[in-house]
Design an enzyme around this catalytic site. Structure first.
Site, PDB file in Angstrom:
ATOM      1  CG  LEU A  75      40.512 -30.430 -79.748  1.00 33.82           C
ATOM      2  CD1 LEU A  75      39.177 -30.971 -80.233  1.00 33.82           C
ATOM      3  CD2 LEU A  75      40.281 -29.331 -78.724  1.00 33.82           C
ATOM      4  N   GLY A  76      44.060 -33.272 -78.665  1.00 34.55           N
ATOM      5  CA  GLY A  76      44.653 -34.416 -77.992  1.00 34.55           C
ATOM      6  C   GLY A  76      45.313 -35.353 -78.988  1.00 34.55           C
TER       7      GLY A  76
ATOM      8  N   GLY B 110      46.572 -39.621 -79.518  1.00 30.10           N
ATOM      9  CA  GLY B 110      46.393 -40.978 -79.029  1.00 30.10           C
ATOM     10  C   GLY B 110      47.049 -41.975 -79.949  1.00 30.10           C
ATOM     11  N   GLY B 111      46.779 -43.245 -79.688  1.00 33.42           N
ATOM     12  CA  GLY B 111      47.399 -44.293 -80.471  1.00 33.42           C
ATOM     13  C   GLY B 111      46.902 -44.346 -81.898  1.00 33.42           C
TER      14      GLY B 111
ATOM     15  CB  THR C 195      46.876 -35.605 -83.942  1.00 33.51           C
ATOM     16  OG1 THR C 195      48.138 -36.237 -83.732  1.00 33.51           O
ATOM     17  CG2 THR C 195      46.838 -34.293 -83.174  1.00 33.51           C
ATOM     18  CB  VAL C 196      41.509 -35.150 -81.825  1.00 33.21           C
ATOM     19  CG1 VAL C 196      40.145 -34.496 -82.029  1.00 33.21           C
ATOM     20  CG2 VAL C 196      41.368 -36.665 -81.849  1.00 33.21           C
TER      21      VAL C 196
ATOM     22  CE  LYS D 123      41.161 -41.516 -84.589  1.00 32.64           C
ATOM     23  NZ  LYS D 123      40.408 -42.726 -84.207  1.00 32.64           N
TER      24      LYS D 123
ATOM     25  CG  ASP E 190      40.866 -48.660 -76.754  1.00 26.08           C
ATOM     26  OD1 ASP E 190      41.311 -49.063 -75.653  1.00 26.08           O
ATOM     27  OD2 ASP E 190      41.428 -47.766 -77.411  1.00 26.08           O
TER      28      ASP E 190
END
Length: 763
Positions: free
Chosen positions: A435-436, A438-439, A442-443, A457, A555
């Site tokens: 799905l995406g 990030g820092g 991964t999801v 996640k 964040d």
């Protein structure tokens, strides 16, 4: 007295002998009469209970007429169903033992249903239904429903509530043979296992852009597909071939009706299923039918006709299977037929002790191998368990348990998943499920065994100093209960990298909607953006104010603001979050956050406060007003960050110029300008000059429901805009209420929003 008794016994014995003699004579007469009956019609065998001529069949259902065909050959005809017979088969013992049913088979010729094959006006797409009601015949499960032709749908009728049919099209494809029936010019489907005694066929056209010429189309039930070699010659994709032939071969089932049970009893067969029965024939009640019937078959080891007294004859399997017989003889054995089964018996020799010793030794060796195999599997399993325990400790499992058990029963809310469960849910973390990224990891999109869709996640490879950050996110999310904050379902700690399982939020994030990464977004209206920013403010206000120890997100950014299908906000990614106690600050040695959103004061002092989240929220609010990205190298050097760009526009009284064009012509200017003023307060360089998130949330609620004070303040803004020769009327047309499909309860006193968050300090 004794003489009278003896006379009575003698009379009774004579009576029984006379009855037995009558039965024997009747049986002989019946056998003699049947022996005179024709056994064939043409080349087709007619076994009893079927027969040709009076006295040669069981009842009228099984009466066969032997007629002359157009070619001059004799063909059997069954008047009770008005069909020409192709083949009659007796029940098979192997089928009886497998299905506990006993049916014979009857193959007959039936008419096909056609459409568009001739110019005759009486041709119709509705064929005459096959109706065997009132007979002992039913349609066999071994038939296939087949439709041949272009662009039409064929279905079976009279089988409600089941729906069976298929669609045959003529889409352009590579030239191939005419032996397959897979939807192109031909389609086929298996009918239900129990059709019954009535079935019809319906044909209807479907639209197609390929051609308007439909041509000939046919549909029928047949068992001819069971013989691929013969059926290949029929050109299964050529409907005209079948129409010219004018028939298809259908397989029926038959059995003896229960009304003829006395006939069944007279044959001497054993009733009921028994694979070890010594009776030559066996009969079974057929219960899976609309009519009660009985079927009989010769037992294994016997052959013949079970419907004739003494008709099942013993098979000499030793003579029947010459190969096994010779092989047995060459090995020094003797072929023995025991209860219909072949056995090769060997004589006992004096070498038997040696043979026994070899067998025992082989058995011991096999036992040793088996023990070694299972011991190896046990050791591997134990190593795997020990490895998972090590990973559990390394990933902070003990710390997580300690944190959760110290927070008033929250451990019941967080489920601990196994790695096997999450691998199955994500198809072994397939790249197609991403799905995406990030820092923090991964999801992946996954589906649990109970059908729930979740987001898994998978954190980046963590070293020991990152474990606390991961456990921190689990503990914080396990305590949060708010509709605008993503819900944590569980976690997994027995993998190389820790895993978190969240509720799945299906509509992407605010950044994707704002900057054109999602088509047909509903965020093109100001009222929608205002509702979203109010949801964000509520979530942050809850974190800051509704807990015994406030939580700082640390964040806040548009990519961490998820949206569900109703565009309701779900704040996510609490990997760097902290809860704090007195002083409401958190001192860090390394500044974390995302460029463009980080509080300048936090950057200089390394002290993160609740006002640092307010600054990041202000950037998100400006994003929603302007539609600009937080960092842009297209803008001038002093305006690379969105905050600087916005503050400069405020100072120069040109906020109207930087409003996102998507909402400029369809919004209320007084609301946008009031939101801009609030954003300016959130972006103050000094944290103490910024409002709290509770104040921000309350102010946004007032903006959505304007008061007289708000109207008078905006009047001044309008005058300033007019002095700067900027048009403002175009941004004052649409009612601020959200569309009906996105409305939901916004009561600020909701028990869900206001639920206290009681945490204990654990470090």
């Amino acid at each position: 007295m004794q003489k009278k008794r003896n006379m009575r016994c003698a009379l009774l014995l004579m009576t029984h002998l006379a009855l037995l003699l009558v039965l024997i004579l009747a049986s002989e007469n019946l056998t003699a009469s049947r022996s005179s009956c024709p056994s064939h019609c043409g080349n087709i065998l007619i076994p009893y209970p079927f027969g040709i001529g009076k006295g040669c069949y069981l009842n009228e259902w099984f009466a066969i007429q032997c007629n002359n065909s157009t070619s001059g050959e004799l063909v059997p005809y069954l008047p009770i169903i008005n069909k020409e017979v192709v083949k009659i088969s007796l029940p098979d013992a192997n089928t009886l033992f497998k299905t506990t049913e006993s049916y014979g088979s009857l193959r007959v010729k039936t008419n096909i249903t056609s459409m568009g094959c001739s110019n005759s006006s009486d041709e119709t797409k509705f064929g005459e239904p096959l109706n065997f009601t009132g007979t002992s015949f039913t349609i066999s499960r071994f038939n296939t429903f087949q439709a041949i032709g272009c662009n039409y749908k064929a279905t079976l009728t009279h089988i409600e509530p089941t729906v069976v049919g298929c669609i045959s099209t003529c889409e352009p494809r590579k030239i191939g043979d005419h032996t397959s029936c897979r939807g192109n010019k031909c389609c086929q489907v298996d009918p239900p296992s129990e059709i019954g005694q009535v079935v019809g066929i319906n044909m209807e056209e479907i639209s197609s852009n390929v051609t308007r010429k439909r041509g000939c189309r046919v549909a029928f039930l047949t068992d001819e597909t069971q013989d691929p070699l013969a059926y290949r010659e029929a050109k299964v994709t050529d409907p005209k071939w079948f129409y010219d032939r004018q028939y298809a071969i259908l397989q029926l089932r038959w059995a003896i009706p229960m009304t003829n049970l006395s006939f069944i009893n007279s044959m001497g067969c054993k009733m009921g299923y028994s694979s070890s029965s010594v009776s030559p024939c066996i009969c079974m009640n057929n219960t899976n039918n609309q009519i009660s019937s009985v079927g009989c078959a010769c037992h294994k080891g016997y052959t013949g006709n079970p419907y004739i007294l003494g008709g099942c004859k013993d098979i000499d399997e030793c003579q029947l299977d010459k190969g096994n017989y010779e092989n047995c003889r060459q090995q020094g054995g003797t072929c023995v037929n025991t209860q219909g089964s072949y056995q090769c018996v060997f004589k006992k020799y004096k070498t038997m002790p040696v043979t026994m010793g070899l067998c025992v030794g082989f058995g011991v060796l096999m036992m040793v191998f088996a023990v070694a195999f299972f011991l190896c599997k046990f050791i591997k399993k134990q190593r795997k368990v020990i490895g998972k325990r090590k990973l559990l400790r390394r990933n902070g499992g003990l710390l997580l348990k300690q944190q959760l058990t110290s927070t008033e029963g929250s451990i019941e809310k967080t489920r601990v998943f196994t790695s096997k469960e999450l691998k199955k849910a994500t198809e072994n973390f397939s790249s197609t499920r991403v799905l995406g990224k990030g820092g923090h990891g991964t999801v992946y999109k996954g589906m649990l065994v109970d059908g729930r869709i979740v987001a898994v996640k998978k954190s980046i490879v963590v070293d020991q100093d990152k474990v606390g950050e991961f456990i921190n996110e689990v503990v914080i999310l396990s305590q949060i209960n708010h509709r605008n904050i993503v819900k944590l379902i569980g976690c997994c700690l027995e993998t190389e990298v820790p895993l978190l399982v969240y509720e799945f939020v299906s509509n992407g994030n605010v950044f994707e909607h704002l900057h054109g990464e999602i088509d047909e977004s509903a965020m093109t209206t100001w009222e929608m953006r205002l509702r979203i920013v109010i949801d964000i403010a509520r979530a942050l206000s809850y974190l800051h104010s509704s807990a015994s120890s406030p939580i700082f997100h640390r964040d806040v950014k548009s990519t961490n603001i998820m949206l569900d299908e109703k565009y309701q906000v779900k704040v996510s990614d609490f990997g760097t979050s902290r809860w704090v106690t007195d002083g409401h600050t958190h001192l860090t040695t390394v500044v974390s956050g995302t460029a463009g959103y980080v509080d300048p004061e936090y950057f200089l002092t390394s002290q993160f406060t609740n006002k640092s989240d307010v600054y990041s929220f202000g950037v998100v609010l400006v994003e929603l007003i302007t539609g600009e990205k937080p960092i842009s190298f297209v803008r001038f050097l002093k305006s690379r960050t969105l905050a600087a760009y916005f503050i400069l526009a405020m100072e120069e009284n040109r906020v109207v110029d930087i409003i996102d064009p998507q909402i400029r012509d369809d919004c209320k200017l007084e609301q946008v300008m009031a939101a801009a003023q609030l954003a300016r307060r959130c972006l103050n360089l000094t944290g103490k000059d910024r409002p709290s998130m509770r104040e921000v949330s309350m102010e946004l609620e007032r903006i959505r429901s304007p008061t007289k004070d708000l109207q008078s303040n905006v009047y001044i803004v309008k005058n300033k805009a007019e002095e700067a020769d900027v048009g403002v009327e175009s941004c004052n047309k649409v009612d601020v209420s959200a569309p009906e499909e996105f409305q939901y309860n916004v009561d600020t006193t909701s028990t869900l929003d206001a639920e206290p968050l009681f945490l204990r300090r654990t470090w």
